[in-house]
Motif scaffolding. Structure first.
Motif, mmCIF file in Angstrom:
data_model
loop_
_atom_site.group_PDB
_atom_site.id
_atom_site.type_symbol
_atom_site.label_atom_id
_atom_site.label_comp_id
_atom_site.label_asym_id
_atom_site.label_seq_id
_atom_site.Cartn_x
_atom_site.Cartn_y
_atom_site.Cartn_z
ATOM 1 N N THR A 1 0.867 -1.178 0.000
ATOM 2 C CA THR A 1 0.000 0.000 0.000
ATOM 3 C C THR A 1 0.905 1.230 0.000
ATOM 4 O O THR A 1 2.093 1.139 0.364
ATOM 5 C CB THR A 1 -0.919 0.057 1.235
ATOM 6 O OG1 THR A 1 -0.122 0.383 2.384
ATOM 7 C CG2 THR A 1 -1.623 -1.264 1.457
ATOM 8 N N THR B 1 0.189 3.874 1.851
ATOM 9 C CA THR B 1 -0.221 4.661 3.023
ATOM 10 C C THR B 1 0.968 5.013 3.906
ATOM 11 O O THR B 1 0.809 5.767 4.859
ATOM 12 C CB THR B 1 -1.250 3.876 3.854
ATOM 13 O OG1 THR B 1 -0.686 2.609 4.239
ATOM 14 C CG2 THR B 1 -2.521 3.638 3.057
ATOM 15 N N LYS B 2 2.140 4.468 3.593
ATOM 16 C CA LYS B 2 3.346 4.772 4.372
ATOM 17 C C LYS B 2 4.456 5.248 3.447
ATOM 18 O O LYS B 2 4.546 4.836 2.299
ATOM 19 C CB LYS B 2 3.834 3.542 5.153
ATOM 20 C CG LYS B 2 2.999 3.164 6.344
ATOM 21 C CD LYS B 2 3.646 2.021 7.093
ATOM 22 C CE LYS B 2 2.847 1.638 8.338
ATOM 23 N NZ LYS B 2 3.491 0.542 9.095
ATOM 24 N N TYR C 1 3.406 6.779 8.474
ATOM 25 C CA TYR C 1 2.157 6.961 7.743
ATOM 26 C C TYR C 1 2.146 8.304 7.009
ATOM 27 O O TYR C 1 2.606 9.323 7.516
ATOM 28 C CB TYR C 1 0.967 6.870 8.692
ATOM 29 C CG TYR C 1 0.630 5.449 9.077
ATOM 30 C CD1 TYR C 1 -0.133 4.651 8.234
ATOM 31 C CD2 TYR C 1 1.089 4.908 10.262
ATOM 32 C CE1 TYR C 1 -0.428 3.347 8.569
ATOM 33 C CE2 TYR C 1 0.795 3.600 10.613
ATOM 34 C CZ TYR C 1 0.034 2.827 9.757
ATOM 35 O OH TYR C 1 -0.257 1.532 10.089
ATOM 36 N N ARG C 2 1.618 8.261 5.807
ATOM 37 C CA ARG C 2 1.472 9.468 5.001
ATOM 38 C C ARG C 2 0.210 10.194 5.437
ATOM 39 O O ARG C 2 -0.883 9.620 5.415
ATOM 40 C CB ARG C 2 1.399 9.081 3.525
ATOM 41 C CG ARG C 2 1.084 10.220 2.578
ATOM 42 C CD ARG C 2 1.261 9.764 1.142
ATOM 43 N NE ARG C 2 0.373 8.672 0.781
ATOM 44 C CZ ARG C 2 -0.831 8.833 0.242
ATOM 45 N NH1 ARG C 2 -1.309 10.045 0.023
ATOM 46 N NH2 ARG C 2 -1.561 7.783 -0.097
ATOM 47 N N LEU D 1 -2.994 11.966 5.052
ATOM 48 C CA LEU D 1 -3.931 12.167 3.951
ATOM 49 C C LEU D 1 -4.710 13.459 4.157
ATOM 50 O O LEU D 1 -4.948 13.891 5.293
ATOM 51 C CB LEU D 1 -4.915 10.995 3.873
ATOM 52 C CG LEU D 1 -4.329 9.598 3.622
ATOM 53 C CD1 LEU D 1 -5.446 8.570 3.604
ATOM 54 C CD2 LEU D 1 -3.542 9.541 2.339
ATOM 55 N N PHE E 1 -5.558 6.486 -1.799
ATOM 56 C CA PHE E 1 -4.399 5.628 -1.545
ATOM 57 C C PHE E 1 -4.507 4.395 -2.437
ATOM 58 O O PHE E 1 -5.586 4.079 -2.957
ATOM 59 C CB PHE E 1 -4.324 5.224 -0.070
ATOM 60 C CG PHE E 1 -5.497 4.425 0.431
ATOM 61 C CD1 PHE E 1 -5.468 3.035 0.487
ATOM 62 C CD2 PHE E 1 -6.657 5.062 0.856
ATOM 63 C CE1 PHE E 1 -6.544 2.307 0.952
ATOM 64 C CE2 PHE E 1 -7.746 4.346 1.328
ATOM 65 C CZ PHE E 1 -7.695 2.964 1.366
ATOM 66 N N ILE F 1 -5.512 -2.102 7.531
ATOM 67 C CA ILE F 1 -4.846 -0.862 7.155
ATOM 68 C C ILE F 1 -5.460 0.276 7.963
ATOM 69 O O ILE F 1 -6.676 0.351 8.121
ATOM 70 C CB ILE F 1 -5.022 -0.596 5.650
ATOM 71 C CG1 ILE F 1 -4.397 -1.727 4.830
ATOM 72 C CG2 ILE F 1 -4.429 0.742 5.251
ATOM 73 C CD1 ILE F 1 -4.721 -1.651 3.350
ATOM 74 N N LEU G 1 -5.419 4.667 8.460
ATOM 75 C CA LEU G 1 -5.121 5.889 7.724
ATOM 76 C C LEU G 1 -4.956 7.045 8.699
ATOM 77 O O LEU G 1 -5.697 7.153 9.675
ATOM 78 C CB LEU G 1 -6.243 6.207 6.727
ATOM 79 C CG LEU G 1 -6.580 5.120 5.701
ATOM 80 C CD1 LEU G 1 -7.733 5.566 4.812
ATOM 81 C CD2 LEU G 1 -5.362 4.770 4.853
ATOM 82 N N THR H 1 -4.416 11.403 9.018
ATOM 83 C CA THR H 1 -4.799 12.594 8.259
ATOM 84 C C THR H 1 -3.989 13.816 8.680
ATOM 85 O O THR H 1 -3.270 13.806 9.678
ATOM 86 C CB THR H 1 -6.289 12.895 8.450
ATOM 87 O OG1 THR H 1 -6.590 12.933 9.852
ATOM 88 C CG2 THR H 1 -7.158 11.845 7.779
#
Length: 822
Positions: free
Chosen positions: A565, A567-568, A573-574, A576, A583, A680, A682, A684
């Motif tokens: 994924t 998302t990292k 973690y990225r 969002l 993603f 997963i 997420l 923000t």
């Protein structure tokens, strides 16, 4: 004229030079030879700071004493010095603590030699040291042939320095005599480098004792340097300090190590060479525990003649002769004892619920296994079997062998066979000493378990792994094999277990016998990543019917899995965006996205508020990678949340779990698919808050403004109030109303101050400019009301952790207390 004592030596050494200069002057040669100058700076040698008021004394050409004084910068200059050599004495009397005096001899011809015969002027840095240092200690002597240490009373101690130009006004302060307890202290020592403390030989009775000199580094003017206990030794015994320089069983500071191998060679490096064949070693008062392998120069190597005991403190005594013929005895006890390693030991067994707590029942043909803390030797000859306390003892080798033994890594498997005298509803066990791959033997460990109560039991099945645990990697169409303890029977029924599903569509016709083994072939493909279970109804050879016996359970493997994924990034973690961000998820197999798929692809998104969030999905051509865009607004993080977006950063986690319901193009169905069994999550971006305002002093913009902050009490009467936010504001929405409804100044008594409200060009700052000057020495409040941020105005806060920053500012007074004007 009366001279100080320090000039007695000075006058004597300068006499010849004075007479010579007088002769030269009488002969008229001095005018031909010329004069030279001597200059420089005097500094504190411990701090390098200049010393003013230092007196410099020397003899002129007439033999008269002359003096100069260093200026405020420590500088001095002496000119018209006749050719030749001169002595100069530097004395500093103005300090309360006292300083060393220094005598130096300077020669003009030494400088002239490099100048082609021209007389050279001399310049030097002169360092004087404060007499504020001190050192102390205790002198004892090791009474020969005993362990007693007695005070070396009246022993003489001296301190000398490499800088021989230092003069001491009171030489007695450079030496001291130990008192009746052996204690000594030298005060008034220079804070100078290169100090060495020496000890005169100490004689008592018919013995003479010596103590080596030690270097000093006196730097502390408040606490004496403590040398501790200093031990004299006899000159006719050791001739060296009985100590160990380094060893593989001692730390650098002499503490015994722990975890020392029970079979490895031990070595000690001594400060002298040893006489081979003369050394005797005893370990824990036993001479047979170790043998002296060899002596190589100054190193003694010890090899255990037998394996040392586990987890034991070992005291080593070494005696013998040095190469020079001195006898020595050295005991490594107390903190110098080393501790041997712990034995490899059992950590898990399939007949334990926890270590040494017995559970379950076993019978003939059922493997009992024990996992050890170290890898085991696969050679069965390294194992010794003994009688156990169980009713039936299992032996893995020898004439009494009655079991099959297998070693795999760190695990010992013991499977009793028909040779074992077996009793139902009793105990079975074994007592064994194992050998590890490192060549060490364990202690004897005795194990036991309860035996089965019923002659009908499950001996083996392919639904369990070699450790006897239910498999989690069975295929969707795998054949099941079950071996019972009886040999003549018929399967007359099959059903699911109480806690697991029965394979769909399984019928009695799918079951057959192969010898004594039950063979079961499911007619339909099973679901992946799903638990199943079966038990059977049997009719035995004597006509007895046994129902719901031989239970087996297993789980099918998951062929499709999440490969990656986005998302990292870099392990974190990225963050969002709260609205409209996306993603990507890549699967290991192509997903069936057709309208006729057995399971419609579904993204299950649940945020930290337990709300379900909607999304839309876009696939690549191979239907391996899905781009998932969230169409609902996600909650946002606090501005003050930790910067690291890690798995434990609950302050930034907006979505608790993302899973997928799917079917692959090969027909594998998965409900709740997630990477490595973990959903997963997420994280923000951060919500809106005020980070700067001119009504609060000393803000740096790195934290949010909190209500309890202290406001100013000297705010200018004609100044505007500024409120700076951490992100761009939704000015379009704000201007549809009126800026005056979002922020303002209020006087005590709920009186609104008329003001002009404007926005900065970067749309992050609200400016509140009162139409008239504020009243002097008056209290005012700043209020804000639902200021919206651009793009995230509808976002809530991640309040699972108490967060309050959303897409809009909070409403109410900015601070609990009012600010005050001048």
């Amino acid at each position: 004229m009366k001279f100080s004592l320090r000039f007695l030596l000075f006058l004597a050494t300068s006499l010849f030079a004075a007479v010579l200069c007088s002769c030269l002057r009488n002969s008229g040669l001095t005018d031909d030879i010329g004069t030279w100058s001597f200059s420089g700076v005097v500094v504190d040698g411990s701090t390098e700071k200049p010393l003013s008021g230092v007196r410099i004394e020397f003899l002129d050409s007439d033999g008269e004493v002359q003096s100069r004084i260093s200026d405020s910068n420590g500088k001095f200059f002496i000119d018209n010095i006749p050719y030749g050599e001169r002595s100069f004495i530097f004395t500093y009397d103005e300090a309360d603590t006292g300083y060393t005096s220094k005598k130096i001899i300077v020669a003009s011809y030494a400088e002239a030699s490099s100048l082609g015969g021209v007389i050279g002027d001399v310049s030097k840095i002169i360092r004087l040291y404060p007499l504020t240092g001190s050192v102390r200690g205790k002198l004892v002597y090791q009474y020969q042939g005993t362990e007693y240490q007695l005070p070396a009373r009246s022993a003489m101690v001296c301190v000398v320095f490499q800088d021989s130009s230092m003069l001491n006004a009171e030489p007695a302060t450079f030496s001291a005599v130990a008192d009746t307890l052996g204690n000594f202290e030298l005060k008034g020592l220079p804070l100078a480098p290169g100090g060495v403390i020496t000890f005169d030989n100490y004689a008592t009775g018919d013995k003479t004792y010596t103590l080596s000199s030690k270097s000093l580094n006196i730097v502390n003017i408040t606490v004496p340097e403590d040398l501790g206990r200093l031990v004299y030794t006899t000159t006719d015994s050791l001739g060296w300090s009985a100590t160990i320089l380094v060893s593989n069983v001692l730390s650098a500071d002499g503490y015994g190590r722990t975890g020392v191998s029970v079979i490895d060679t031990i070595w000690y490096k001594l400060p002298v060479e040893l006489q081979p064949g003369s050394v005797e070693v005893r370990v824990n008062e036993s001479a047979s525990s170790v043998i002296v392998s060899r002596v190589e120069d100054d190193t003694l190597f010890l090899i255990p003649a037998a394996q040392l005991p586990y987890d034991t403190l070992m005291e080593v005594k070494i005696s013998g002769f040095t190469e020079d013929g001195f006898q020595f005895d050295l005991t490594l006890d107390g903190i110098s004892r080393f501790r041997t390693e712990k034995s490899a030991h059992p950590v898990e067994a399939n007949f334990w619920s926890q270590p040494w707590v017995v559970t379950g029942r076993f019978g003939i043909g059922q493997a009992m296994w024990v996992r050890f803390s170290e890898e085991l030797d696969t050679a069965k000859s390294g194992y010794d079997w003994a009688t156990s306390s169980a009713s039936s003892t299992v032996f893995g080798s020898g004439v009494s062998a009655n079991a099959n033994v297998r070693i795999s890594g760190d695990t010992l498997f013991v499977t009793p066979d028909q040779r074992l005298s077996f009793a139902y509803n009793s105990t079975i066990g074994f007592n064994v000493m194992c050998r590890t791959v490192s060549g060490k033997y364990t202690a004897y460990f005795s194990f036991f378990a309860n035996t089965i109560e019923d002659p009908l039991y499950l001996v083996w099945t392919n639904t369990k792994d070699k450790m006897g645990r239910n498999r989690v990697d069975m295929g969707l169409r795998d054949t099941l094999k079950i071996l019972p303890s009886v040999s003549e029977f018929e399967v007359i029924g099959v059903s699911g277990t109480e806690s697991e599903l029965m394979p769909p569509g399984l019928m009695l016709s799918d079951i057959r016998l192969s010898g004594d083994t039950i063979i079961c072939v499911p007619s339909l493909s099973l679901l992946s990543d799903t638990s199943y279970g079966l038990d059977f109804d049997l009719q035995l050879s004597d006509g007895t019917i046994r129902r719901n016996v031989l239970p087996v359970s297993w789980s099918t493997k998951k062929n499709v899995f999440i490969v990656s994924t986005d998302t990292k990034r870099n392990g974190m973690y990225r963050p969002l965006a709260a609205i409209g961000d996306s993603f990507k998820v890549t699967f290991s197999e192509s997903i069936d996205t057709s309208i006729n798929a057995a399971v419609a692809f579904r993204v299950n998104i649940k945020d930290v508020k337990d709300a379900i969030r909607r999304s839309v999905v876009k696939w690549d051509k191979e239907c391996l990678t899905a781009t998932i865009r969230i169409i609902d607004t996600l909650p946002v993080a606090d501005f003050d949340a930790p910067a690291a977006y890690t798995a434990t950063a609950v302050h930034t986690k907006a979505v608790e779990s993302v899973t997928f319901d799917l079917v692959t193009r090969t027909g594998e169905q998965v409900i709740g698919c997630k990477p490595d069994g973990t959903p997963i999550s997420l994280h923000t971006e951060k919500g809106l808050c005020i980070i700067q305002t001119n009504i609060i002093p000393n803000l740096d913009g790195r934290t949010s403004v909190e209500k309890e902050f202290a406001p100013r009490s000297d705010f200018p009467l004609d100044s505007a109030v500024y409120l700076q936010f951490n992100r761009v504001l939704d000015t379009s929405a704000m201007r549809m109303d009126s800026l005056e409804i979002y922020a303002g100044i209020q006087k005590a008594g709920a009186v609104i101050v008329p003001a002009d409200i404007t926005m900065s060009s970067d749309r992050k700052t609200i400016r509140i400019m009162p139409e008239d000057h504020l009243d002097s020495r008056t209290e005012y409040y700043i209020w804000v009301r639902g200021v919206p941020a651009a793009k995230i105005s509808g976002a809530a806060a991640i309040n699972k952790h108490g967060g309050t920053f959303s897409g809009k500012s909070a409403s109410g007074y900015l601070l609990e207390r009012p600010f005050k004007t001048r």
